[in-house]
Design a protein around this motif. Structure first.
Motif, PDB file in Angstrom:
ATOM      1  N   GLU A   1       0.849  -1.195   0.000  1.00  0.00           N
ATOM      2  CA  GLU A   1       0.000   0.000   0.000  1.00  0.00           C
ATOM      3  C   GLU A   1       0.889   1.251   0.000  1.00  0.00           C
ATOM      4  OE1 GLU A   1      -3.445   2.006   2.822  1.00  0.00           O
ATOM      5  OE2 GLU A   1      -2.904  -0.076   3.153  1.00  0.00           O
ATOM      6  N   GLY A   2       0.585   2.164  -0.886  1.00  0.00           N
ATOM      7  CA  GLY A   2       1.397   3.368  -1.037  1.00  0.00           C
ATOM      8  C   GLY A   2       2.276   3.310  -2.276  1.00  0.00           C
ATOM      9  N   TYR A   3       2.520   2.103  -2.787  1.00  0.00           N
ATOM     10  CA  TYR A   3       3.234   1.918  -4.051  1.00  0.00           C
ATOM     11  C   TYR A   3       2.177   1.681  -5.131  1.00  0.00           C
ATOM     12  CZ  TYR A   3       7.922   1.471  -2.075  1.00  0.00           C
ATOM     13  OH  TYR A   3       9.121   1.723  -1.469  1.00  0.00           O
ATOM     14  N   ASP A   4       2.265   2.408  -6.228  1.00  0.00           N
ATOM     15  CA  ASP A   4       1.286   2.258  -7.306  1.00  0.00           C
ATOM     16  C   ASP A   4       1.448   0.946  -8.043  1.00  0.00           C
ATOM     17  OD1 ASP A   4       0.145   4.706  -6.729  1.00  0.00           O
ATOM     18  OD2 ASP A   4       1.479   5.789  -8.079  1.00  0.00           O
ATOM     19  N   ASP A   5       2.682   0.509  -8.215  1.00  0.00           N
ATOM     20  CA  ASP A   5       2.940  -0.674  -9.021  1.00  0.00           C
ATOM     21  C   ASP A   5       3.149  -1.912  -8.152  1.00  0.00           C
ATOM     22  OD1 ASP A   5       2.879   0.855 -11.349  1.00  0.00           O
ATOM     23  OD2 ASP A   5       5.016   1.357 -11.168  1.00  0.00           O
ATOM     24  N   LEU A   6       2.878  -3.036  -8.761  1.00  0.00           N
ATOM     25  CA  LEU A   6       3.193  -4.323  -8.156  1.00  0.00           C
ATOM     26  C   LEU A   6       4.704  -4.475  -8.149  1.00  0.00           C
ATOM     27  CD1 LEU A   6       1.709  -6.959  -7.198  1.00  0.00           C
ATOM     28  CD2 LEU A   6       2.095  -7.818  -9.503  1.00  0.00           C
ATOM     29  N   ILE A   7       5.256  -4.927  -7.044  1.00  0.00           N
ATOM     30  CA  ILE A   7       6.705  -5.157  -6.967  1.00  0.00           C
ATOM     31  C   ILE A   7       6.944  -6.615  -7.340  1.00  0.00           C
ATOM     32  CG2 ILE A   7       8.722  -5.204  -5.460  1.00  0.00           C
ATOM     33  CD1 ILE A   7       7.274  -3.061  -3.734  1.00  0.00           C
ATOM     34  N   ALA A   8       7.659  -6.822  -8.436  1.00  0.00           N
ATOM     35  CA  ALA A   8       7.955  -8.175  -8.896  1.00  0.00           C
ATOM     36  C   ALA A   8       9.457  -8.370  -8.833  1.00  0.00           C
ATOM     37  CB  ALA A   8       7.451  -8.382 -10.322  1.00  0.00           C
ATOM     38  N   GLY A   9       9.874  -9.544  -8.413  1.00  0.00           N
ATOM     39  CA  GLY A   9      11.301  -9.800  -8.333  1.00  0.00           C
ATOM     40  C   GLY A   9      11.581 -11.225  -7.924  1.00  0.00           C
ATOM     41  N   LYS A  10      12.750 -11.403  -7.394  1.00  0.00           N
ATOM     42  CA  LYS A  10      13.186 -12.722  -6.929  1.00  0.00           C
ATOM     43  C   LYS A  10      13.449 -12.633  -5.438  1.00  0.00           C
ATOM     44  CE  LYS A  10      13.816 -14.947 -10.925  1.00  0.00           C
ATOM     45  NZ  LYS A  10      13.137 -16.160 -11.273  1.00  0.00           N
ATOM     46  N   VAL A  11      13.082 -13.684  -4.739  1.00  0.00           N
ATOM     47  CA  VAL A  11      13.405 -13.794  -3.323  1.00  0.00           C
ATOM     48  C   VAL A  11      14.431 -14.924  -3.197  1.00  0.00           C
ATOM     49  CG1 VAL A  11      11.466 -15.320  -2.799  1.00  0.00           C
ATOM     50  CG2 VAL A  11      12.463 -13.999  -0.987  1.00  0.00           C
ATOM     51  N   ILE A  12      15.506 -14.646  -2.496  1.00  0.00           N
ATOM     52  CA  ILE A  12      16.554 -15.633  -2.246  1.00  0.00           C
ATOM     53  C   ILE A  12      16.352 -16.123  -0.814  1.00  0.00           C
ATOM     54  CG2 ILE A  12      19.044 -16.009  -2.118  1.00  0.00           C
ATOM     55  CD1 ILE A  12      19.234 -13.414  -3.948  1.00  0.00           C
ATOM     56  N   PHE A  13      16.275 -17.444  -0.636  1.00  0.00           N
ATOM     57  CA  PHE A  13      15.976 -17.953   0.702  1.00  0.00           C
ATOM     58  C   PHE A  13      16.943 -19.062   1.111  1.00  0.00           C
ATOM     59  CE2 PHE A  13      13.609 -20.478  -2.280  1.00  0.00           C
ATOM     60  CZ  PHE A  13      13.750 -21.767  -1.814  1.00  0.00           C
ATOM     61  N   ASP A  14      17.069 -19.215   2.412  1.00  0.00           N
ATOM     62  CA  ASP A  14      17.896 -20.254   3.032  1.00  0.00           C
ATOM     63  C   ASP A  14      17.088 -20.773   4.214  1.00  0.00           C
ATOM     64  OD1 ASP A  14      19.786 -21.858   4.214  1.00  0.00           O
ATOM     65  OD2 ASP A  14      21.287 -20.284   4.473  1.00  0.00           O
ATOM     66  N   GLU A  15      16.607 -22.004   4.098  1.00  0.00           N
ATOM     67  CA  GLU A  15      15.668 -22.548   5.080  1.00  0.00           C
ATOM     68  C   GLU A  15      16.254 -23.789   5.739  1.00  0.00           C
ATOM     69  OE1 GLU A  15      11.342 -24.579   4.659  1.00  0.00           O
ATOM     70  OE2 GLU A  15      11.629 -22.679   3.616  1.00  0.00           O
ATOM     71  N   ARG A  16      16.115 -23.851   7.055  1.00  0.00           N
ATOM     72  CA  ARG A  16      16.537 -25.021   7.831  1.00  0.00           C
ATOM     73  C   ARG A  16      15.457 -25.351   8.840  1.00  0.00           C
ATOM     74  NH1 ARG A  16      21.677 -22.198   7.697  1.00  0.00           N
ATOM     75  NH2 ARG A  16      23.059 -23.381   6.348  1.00  0.00           N
ATOM     76  N   ASN A  17      14.920 -26.562   8.720  1.00  0.00           N
ATOM     77  CA  ASN A  17      13.943 -27.058   9.692  1.00  0.00           C
ATOM     78  C   ASN A  17      12.784 -26.092   9.923  1.00  0.00           C
ATOM     79  OD1 ASN A  17      15.481 -29.383  10.003  1.00  0.00           O
ATOM     80  ND2 ASN A  17      16.765 -28.360  11.508  1.00  0.00           N
ATOM     81  N   TYR A  18      12.217 -25.621   8.822  1.00  0.00           N
ATOM     82  CA  TYR A  18      11.032 -24.770   8.826  1.00  0.00           C
ATOM     83  C   TYR A  18      11.269 -23.334   9.282  1.00  0.00           C
ATOM     84  CZ  TYR A  18       8.852 -29.278   8.110  1.00  0.00           C
ATOM     85  OH  TYR A  18       8.529 -30.510   7.621  1.00  0.00           O
ATOM     86  N   ASP A  19      12.514 -22.942   9.477  1.00  0.00           N
ATOM     87  CA  ASP A  19      12.850 -21.548   9.752  1.00  0.00           C
ATOM     88  C   ASP A  19      13.777 -21.075   8.650  1.00  0.00           C
ATOM     89  OD1 ASP A  19      11.466 -21.278  12.190  1.00  0.00           O
ATOM     90  OD2 ASP A  19      13.107 -22.220  13.276  1.00  0.00           O
ATOM     91  N   GLY A  20      13.569 -19.842   8.177  1.00  0.00           N
ATOM     92  CA  GLY A  20      14.391 -19.394   7.072  1.00  0.00           C
ATOM     93  C   GLY A  20      14.710 -17.917   7.107  1.00  0.00           C
ATOM     94  N   THR A  21      15.654 -17.561   6.263  1.00  0.00           N
ATOM     95  CA  THR A  21      16.011 -16.164   6.051  1.00  0.00           C
ATOM     96  C   THR A  21      15.791 -15.861   4.579  1.00  0.00           C
ATOM     97  OG1 THR A  21      18.323 -16.727   5.632  1.00  0.00           O
ATOM     98  CG2 THR A  21      17.738 -16.155   7.891  1.00  0.00           C
ATOM     99  N   LEU A  22      15.566 -14.592   4.271  1.00  0.00           N
ATOM    100  CA  LEU A  22      15.343 -14.226   2.886  1.00  0.00           C
ATOM    101  C   LEU A  22      15.962 -12.874   2.579  1.00  0.00           C
ATOM    102  CD1 LEU A  22      12.800 -11.958   2.501  1.00  0.00           C
ATOM    103  CD2 LEU A  22      11.603 -13.875   3.492  1.00  0.00           C
ATOM    104  N   ILE A  23      16.262 -12.674   1.298  1.00  0.00           N
ATOM    105  CA  ILE A  23      16.761 -11.401   0.786  1.00  0.00           C
ATOM    106  C   ILE A  23      15.874 -11.041  -0.391  1.00  0.00           C
ATOM    107  CG2 ILE A  23      18.704 -10.185  -0.271  1.00  0.00           C
ATOM    108  CD1 ILE A  23      20.537 -12.314   1.067  1.00  0.00           C
ATOM    109  N   LEU A  24      15.336  -9.835  -0.369  1.00  0.00           N
ATOM    110  CA  LEU A  24      14.475  -9.362  -1.440  1.00  0.00           C
ATOM    111  C   LEU A  24      15.030  -8.058  -1.989  1.00  0.00           C
ATOM    112  CD1 LEU A  24      11.817  -9.458  -3.091  1.00  0.00           C
ATOM    113  CD2 LEU A  24      10.739  -8.240  -1.196  1.00  0.00           C
ATOM    114  N   PRO A  25      15.701  -8.101  -3.140  1.00  0.00           N
ATOM    115  CA  PRO A  25      16.161  -6.849  -3.760  1.00  0.00           C
ATOM    116  C   PRO A  25      14.952  -6.066  -4.285  1.00  0.00           C
ATOM    117  CG  PRO A  25      17.308  -8.776  -4.669  1.00  0.00           C
ATOM    118  CD  PRO A  25      16.144  -9.274  -3.871  1.00  0.00           C
TER     119      PRO A  25
END
Length: 171
Positions: A83-107
């Motif tokens: 909300e507040g952004y006119d456009d849809l943000i499309a990209g790639k999410v990079i994730f590292d998941e271990r035992n149902y917990d994870g980290t992510l990077i979203l450029p």
């Protein structure tokens, strides 16, 4: 004579390897009966009870099915509406998941920065997420996952604006 019988009862209770939890419960019952009838002292009763309970707990732990542990790393497509952004943000999410917990990077697009975050998946296909971005924005919320890598989420940012996203499934 009572003391001798008490020692024999105690020896029978503690001897051998337990074949299961029911046997340990039976031992506790017999130990209680021996104590109530005066065949063993309170000290012997307490120490024997402690050993039986320890064995009982070890059996439970040993027989408990272990949860599967895994690791998953990768990159998936994401579509994010903020909300507040006119456009849809499309990209790639990079994730590292271990035992149902994870980290992510979203450029973020247009060199607006990067968002780093964490997520935790729960049984039943639900979970929680949070991100903190280099442009002083951040958000958190809940998510649903389908087991095939597909994820949808909703939440609010630091200014109480709506955030929604969808992550693509495994190919």
């Amino acid at each position: 004579m009572k003391r001798f019988l008490g020692i024999i009862v105690l020896g029978l209770l503690l001897s051998g390897n337990a074949y299961g939890n029911l046997e340990d419960l039976d031992k506790l019952k017999k130990l209680g009966e021996a104590y109530k009838s005066g065949l063993i002292t309170k000290e012997i009763f307490e120490s024997s009870k402690k050993r039986i309970l320890k064995n009982f707990n070890n059996q439970i732990t040993k027989n408990k099915p272990s949860e599967k542990k895994y690791e998953l790393k990768g990159e998936r497509s994401i579509a994010l509406s903020w909300e507040g952004y006119d456009d849809l943000i499309a990209g790639k999410v990079i994730f590292d998941e271990r035992n149902y917990d994870g980290t992510l990077i979203l450029p973020l697009p247009n060199n607006d920065g990067t968002c780093n975050g964490t997520y935790s998946l729960q049984k039943g296909g639900k979970g929680v997420w949070q991100i903190t971005c280099t442009n002083n924005m951040g958000a958190e919320g809940t998510l649903k996952w389908d087991g095939n890598g597909g994820v949808t989420g909703v939440g609010k940012d630091n200014s109480n604006k709506k955030v929604k996203f969808t992550v693509s499934k495994n190919n």
